[in-house]
Each structure stands twice: as structure tokens, then as C-alpha cells.
Design a protein around this motif. Structure first.
Motif, PDB file in Angstrom:
ATOM      1  N   UNK A  89       1.023  -1.138  -0.201  1.00 13.02           N
ATOM      2  CA  UNK A  89      -0.282   0.119   0.426  1.00 13.02           C
ATOM      3  C   UNK A  89       1.016   1.314  -0.026  1.00 13.02           C
ATOM      4  N   UNK A  90       2.228   1.079  -0.468  1.00 10.16           N
ATOM      5  CA  UNK A  90       3.017   2.097  -0.484  1.00 10.16           C
ATOM      6  C   UNK A  90       3.661   3.085   0.508  1.00 10.16           C
ATOM      7  N   UNK A  91       3.205   2.429   1.595  1.00  7.39           N
ATOM      8  CA  UNK A  91       4.084   3.070   2.952  1.00  7.39           C
ATOM      9  C   UNK A  91       5.567   3.395   3.982  1.00  7.39           C
ATOM     10  N   UNK A  92       5.850   3.799   3.939  1.00  5.12           N
ATOM     11  CA  UNK A  92       7.075   3.703   4.221  1.00  5.12           C
ATOM     12  C   UNK A  92       7.137   3.171   5.606  1.00  5.12           C
ATOM     13  N   UNK A  93       7.756   2.183   5.913  1.00  6.29           N
ATOM     14  CA  UNK A  93       8.147   1.356   7.135  1.00  6.29           C
ATOM     15  C   UNK A  93       9.048   1.173   7.485  1.00  6.29           C
ATOM     16  N   UNK A  94       9.151   0.987   9.038  1.00  7.93           N
ATOM     17  CA  UNK A  94      10.180   0.955  10.028  1.00  7.93           C
ATOM     18  C   UNK A  94      10.854  -0.585  10.375  1.00  7.93           C
ATOM     19  N   UNK A  95      10.918  -1.316  10.597  1.00  8.70           N
ATOM     20  CA  UNK A  95      11.419  -2.923  11.248  1.00  8.70           C
ATOM     21  C   UNK A  95      11.828  -2.637  12.606  1.00  8.70           C
ATOM     22  N   UNK A  96      10.516  -3.119  14.280  1.00  9.38           N
ATOM     23  CA  UNK A  96      11.404  -2.472  15.117  1.00  9.38           C
ATOM     24  C   UNK A  96      11.649  -4.048  15.370  1.00  9.38           C
TER      25      UNK A  96
END
Length: 253
Positions: free
Chosen positions: A23-30
Motif C-alpha cells: 500500500x506504498x507506506x514507508x515501513x520501519x521494522x522494530x
């Protein structure tokens, strides 16, 4: 939108990250693998810098009440404080249908998580889901004997991918508090799910339903894990899951 995913390397976390990307969101894996420890808060401020929202699917595998509380309590508190400092506008967390009605040790931690989020200073949504289709396989992990004892429990199993999609849908909208729960299309006994999984793997191990004692056992077998009232209906059946592209590999025996 920039979304941080707490527990982003687990089963649900990977699916959420994939759905966010689609869905074209920027993602940060925590996660610990990215240098963040939720239980101590180490690395959280850096990970959440600039994040608009957080999806919390962090988890601990335990049946112990003490261990569940020891994880979800500190992890949730650290995540809330860091989210406030970062100006996060929406925190969405995954919980379990029936966690407040069934006295399993693990559920005590989930209830504590829900309480902390509701009392925190970040706009929030909690999505309760029933057991995933994969839960039957998790019950088999580590056991190789000819007899498989399985707690007598009635569930409405749901596809993990559908839960991930619902979490992502929710995070893009306004905070709801307790969201409408999500559950699968049919009620099933867990021992039947395990039996069908073993059959799909070509195994002839014997599955024995094991009633748990006391109020917890009664709640498990009488629908305590089923949603009360309306719920989001998952579409994938357990049969479809077993027949799908990730169908169980044949057993070695």
C-alpha cells in the motif's frame, strides 16, 4: 505514511510489513535484529523518529503468566513512552479474542497490554483476533511421540494474512479504541485442526483432546475464544489454508 512495526520480524510482523509495502507506506521494522529491545526501550527513540503510526505485533511465546506479564508490561510501557516522544498519531496493537474471559497465563499479559494502551497518551486502536490457522502447527512443535495431546478448545481460526490486512487498514484511519474483532469463517475444535494438519502431512500420530481443569477449561471448551457479537469475517477456511501454496510438507514418518 511512515509506520513502525514492533515485532516486525515475526510471523505477523512480516505479513504486516508486506501489506504496508503493497500500500506504498514507508515501513520501519522494530525488533532486536534491527537493534531495538522493547523490554528495555533500547533503540526505540531512534527507530520511531519521524513515524506517523505504530503497529504493535510484538510477542513472546509462553504459557506462563509471569513471563507474559514480564514481557508485555515493560514492552508496552516503553513503546508508549517512545511513541509519545516521537509524536506518533496512532498506535494499533494486536490482541486476542477472549483474552479477558479465558484464564490462560499468556492472556494475562495481553490484558495488561490492552490496559496500558488504553491508559496511555497515544491515540489507540486494539484489534482482537482469533487463533491463526498456523496455531495448530505451533501446538505440534517440539513433540514427536505417537500420541499428541491437544487442549480441548473451540476457536474460529483466521488467516494471519487477513489479520495483517485489517491491522494496516485500521492504522490508516482514525483511532477507534477497541475495534471490531476479526475471526475466521467457521468454528472448529483445535484437536480436529491438529488431526487434519497431521493427515495433510501424511502422519498417523494419534490426537487426543485434553480437557483442561477448572474455569479455564470450561471457558476454552464452551466458546470463550469466540467473538461476542459482531466481528470482521475472515474469508479463508482452514481447508483452504491446508490446500494453499504454503500447505504442510509431507511427514518424514
Amino acid at each position: 505514511m511512515k509506520v513502525a512495526v514492533a515485532g516486525g520480524t515475526g510471523l505477523m510482523g512480516r505479513l504486516v510489513v508486506q501489506e504496508l509495502g503493497s500500500r506504498s507506506h514507508d515501513t520501519v521494522v522494530v525488533s532486536r535484529s534491527t537493534g531495538v529491545d522493547l523490554t528495555t526501550g533500547a533503540g526505540l527513540d531512534a527507530a520511531l523518529a519521524g513515524a506517523d503510526a505504530v503497529i504493535d505485533v510484538g510477542n513472546v511465546t509462553t504459557t506462563s503468566r509471569a513471563k507474559s506479564l514480564a514481557y508485555f508490561g515493560p514492552a508496552t510501557e516503553h513503546l508508549l513512552r517512545a511513541s509519545e516522544r516521537a509524536g506518533v498519531r496512532h498506535l494499533v496493537a494486536l490482541s486476542v479474542v477472549g483474552a479477558d474471559r479465558v484464564g490462560l497465563g499468556y492472556y494475562a499479559g495481553k490484558v495488561r497490554q490492552e490496559e496500558l494502551i488504553a491508559a496511555g497518551g497515544v491515540p489507540w486502536t486494539v484489534l482482537r483476533a482469533t487463533q491463526f490457522h498456523e496455531f495448530a502447527g505451533q501446538l505440534l512443535a517440539g513433540g514427536r511421540g505417537p500420541v499428541v495431546p491437544v487442549p480441548r478448545m473451540l476457536s474460529r481460526p483466521v488467516a494471519a494474512s487477513e489479520v495483517a490486512a485489517e491491522l494496516v487498514r485500521l492504522v490508516a484511519g482514525p483511532a477507534q479504541g477497541m475495534a471490531t474483532p476479526i475471526a475466521g469463517p467457521e468454528p472448529l475444535w483445535m484437536h480436529d485442526m491438529v488431526r487434519r494438519l497431521l493427515r495433510a502431512r501424511g502422519s498417523r500420530r494419534l490426537v487426543v483432546p485434553l480437557p483442561l481443569p477448572g474455569a479455564t477449561g470450561r471457558a476454552l471448551s464452551s466458546g470463550g475464544l469466540l467473538p461476542e457479537g459482531g466481528f470482521v469475517h475472515g474469508k479463508q477456511s482452514y481447508a483452504d489454508h491446508l490446500a494453499g501454496p504454503t500447505a504442510p510438507a509431507p511427514a518424514s514418518r
